[in-house]
Enzyme design. Structure first.
Site, PDB file in Angstrom:
ATOM      1  N   ASP A 224       0.907  -1.257   0.129  1.00 25.98           N
ATOM      2  CA  ASP A 224      -0.126   0.033  -0.095  1.00 25.98           C
ATOM      3  C   ASP A 224       0.900   1.119   0.261  1.00 25.98           C
ATOM      4  O   ASP A 224       1.632   1.302   0.955  1.00 25.98           O
ATOM      5  CB  ASP A 224      -0.893  -0.091   1.211  1.00 25.98           C
ATOM      6  CG  ASP A 224      -1.995   1.296   1.201  1.00 25.98           C
ATOM      7  OD1 ASP A 224      -2.730   1.452   0.009  1.00 25.98           O
ATOM      8  OD2 ASP A 224      -2.309   1.536   2.235  1.00 25.98           O
TER       9      ASP A 224
ATOM     10  N   GLU B  32       4.566   5.289   4.000  1.00 26.00           N
ATOM     11  CA  GLU B  32       4.498   6.372   3.798  1.00 26.00           C
ATOM     12  C   GLU B  32       5.694   7.243   4.123  1.00 26.00           C
ATOM     13  O   GLU B  32       6.591   7.063   4.813  1.00 26.00           O
ATOM     14  CB  GLU B  32       3.613   6.418   5.307  1.00 26.00           C
ATOM     15  CG  GLU B  32       2.936   7.518   5.870  1.00 26.00           C
ATOM     16  CD  GLU B  32       2.320   8.606   4.826  1.00 26.00           C
ATOM     17  OE1 GLU B  32       2.652   9.874   4.557  1.00 26.00           O
ATOM     18  OE2 GLU B  32       1.466   8.068   4.329  1.00 26.00           O
TER      19      GLU B  32
ATOM     20  N   ASN C  88      10.632   7.436   0.770  1.00 24.59           N
ATOM     21  CA  ASN C  88      10.002   8.026  -0.301  1.00 24.59           C
ATOM     22  C   ASN C  88       9.708   6.884  -1.548  1.00 24.59           C
ATOM     23  O   ASN C  88      10.875   6.569  -1.721  1.00 24.59           O
ATOM     24  CB  ASN C  88      10.868   9.372  -0.737  1.00 24.59           C
ATOM     25  CG  ASN C  88      10.238   9.794  -2.042  1.00 24.59           C
ATOM     26  OD1 ASN C  88       9.489   9.523  -2.786  1.00 24.59           O
ATOM     27  ND2 ASN C  88      10.879  11.057  -2.408  1.00 24.59           N
TER      28      ASN C  88
ATOM     29  N   ASP D  94      -2.255  12.167  -2.503  1.00 21.89           N
ATOM     30  CA  ASP D  94      -2.032  13.815  -2.437  1.00 21.89           C
ATOM     31  C   ASP D  94      -2.308  14.180  -3.849  1.00 21.89           C
ATOM     32  O   ASP D  94      -1.476  14.047  -4.759  1.00 21.89           O
ATOM     33  CB  ASP D  94      -0.780  14.364  -1.692  1.00 21.89           C
ATOM     34  CG  ASP D  94      -1.002  15.876  -1.369  1.00 21.89           C
ATOM     35  OD1 ASP D  94      -1.773  16.367  -2.334  1.00 21.89           O
ATOM     36  OD2 ASP D  94      -0.451  16.241  -0.391  1.00 21.89           O
TER      37      ASP D  94
ATOM     38  N   LYS E  89      -1.915  22.371  -7.788  1.00 22.66           N
ATOM     39  CA  LYS E  89      -1.191  23.341  -8.782  1.00 22.66           C
ATOM     40  C   LYS E  89      -0.523  22.925  -9.486  1.00 22.66           C
ATOM     41  O   LYS E  89       0.194  21.731  -9.353  1.00 22.66           O
ATOM     42  CB  LYS E  89      -0.493  24.258  -7.683  1.00 22.66           C
ATOM     43  CG  LYS E  89      -1.280  24.926  -6.657  1.00 22.66           C
ATOM     44  CD  LYS E  89      -0.368  26.103  -5.820  1.00 22.66           C
ATOM     45  CE  LYS E  89      -1.176  26.779  -4.919  1.00 22.66           C
ATOM     46  NZ  LYS E  89      -0.697  27.665  -3.881  1.00 22.66           N
TER      47      LYS E  89
ATOM     48  N   ASP F 214     -10.643  10.505  -5.090  1.00 24.05           N
ATOM     49  CA  ASP F 214     -11.905  11.288  -5.167  1.00 24.05           C
ATOM     50  C   ASP F 214     -11.777  12.712  -5.893  1.00 24.05           C
ATOM     51  O   ASP F 214     -12.685  13.403  -5.969  1.00 24.05           O
ATOM     52  CB  ASP F 214     -12.504  11.771  -3.693  1.00 24.05           C
ATOM     53  CG  ASP F 214     -11.181  12.520  -2.965  1.00 24.05           C
ATOM     54  OD1 ASP F 214      -9.988  12.488  -3.389  1.00 24.05           O
ATOM     55  OD2 ASP F 214     -11.569  13.008  -1.597  1.00 24.05           O
TER      56      ASP F 214
END
Length: 213
Positions: free
Chosen positions: A40, A65, A92, A118, A122, A154
């Site tokens: 994940d 993460e 990372n 995330d 922009k 989403d």
């Protein structure tokens, strides 16, 4: 256990996150290192994987993460519940994925999830998005033929861009041109539960590893 307060966003391109990290000997962590692995990417607090590890004890689960305090919290939570098929790692993923797989048996990676990454709205920040060509190439090297990649967001534009990245690589094919109507994993992520509770759409796609005809 009290929740750790952390920044919602960190810049993965900053020098702090360009360094290799210490990878533990995963053979000492998992009860059986040869179980199929679900990876994940961007696991946040890790509750999705924590539930998955209990629903599917025949699998191993590894959450990656970039926010280290969340990883520490998640592994403490894991230890309190004595799960030996689950681990969380601070890294990372676009820097460390190859190093991680040096500690794992070949052909163990069977499933990958990238859930609500995330969005970095922009335009100048979109190179910070986790699904970049290097990540797709790395997953092509480690995911077994027939292995699955679940993409959820989403934000439709983000979901489309992730799909474009995987569609561009000859090692993956999408199982349907349409968004999946429902989650076909046995557990919903925290973000998906919250999104559905607000009657907002979730854009889901499934890619399969294997050369296209």
């Amino acid at each position: 256990m009290a929740r750790v307060r952390v920044r919602q966003h960190v810049n993965p391109l900053s020098s702090k996150y360009q360094q290799s990290v210490t990878i533990p000997n995963l053979r000492d962590i998992y009860g059986d290192i040869n179980k199929p692995l679900h990876l994940d990417i961007g696991c946040a607090r890790g509750r999705f994987l924590w539930e998955m590890a209990q629903v599917e004890p025949e699998w191993n689960f590894l959450g990656l993460e970039i926010r280290e305090p969340l990883v520490i919290e998640a592994n403490n939570w894991r230890d309190e519940h004595s799960l030996n098929n689950l681990h969380y790692l601070f890294c990372n993923v676009n820097i460390s994925l190859g190093e991680i797989f040096e500690y794992l048996p070949k052909e163990v990676l069977k499933r990958v999830s990238i859930l609500f990454p995330d969005p970095w709205f922009k335009r100048r920040h979109q190179t910070r998005r986790v699904v970049q060509p290097k990540l797709v190439e790395d997953l092509a090297n480690y995911l077994t033929v027939g292995g699955e990649i679940f993409l959820h967001s989403d934000v439709e534009e983000v979901a489309k861009k992730m799909c474009d990245r995987f569609s561009e690589h000859n090692s993956f094919y999408r199982n349907s041109n349409d968004w999946l109507n429902e989650n076909i994993l046995p557990v919903l992520s925290e973000r998906e539960k919250a999104t559905l509770a607000k009657n907002q759409p979730v854009y889901r796609a499934l890619f399969i590893a294997g050369n296209r005809e």
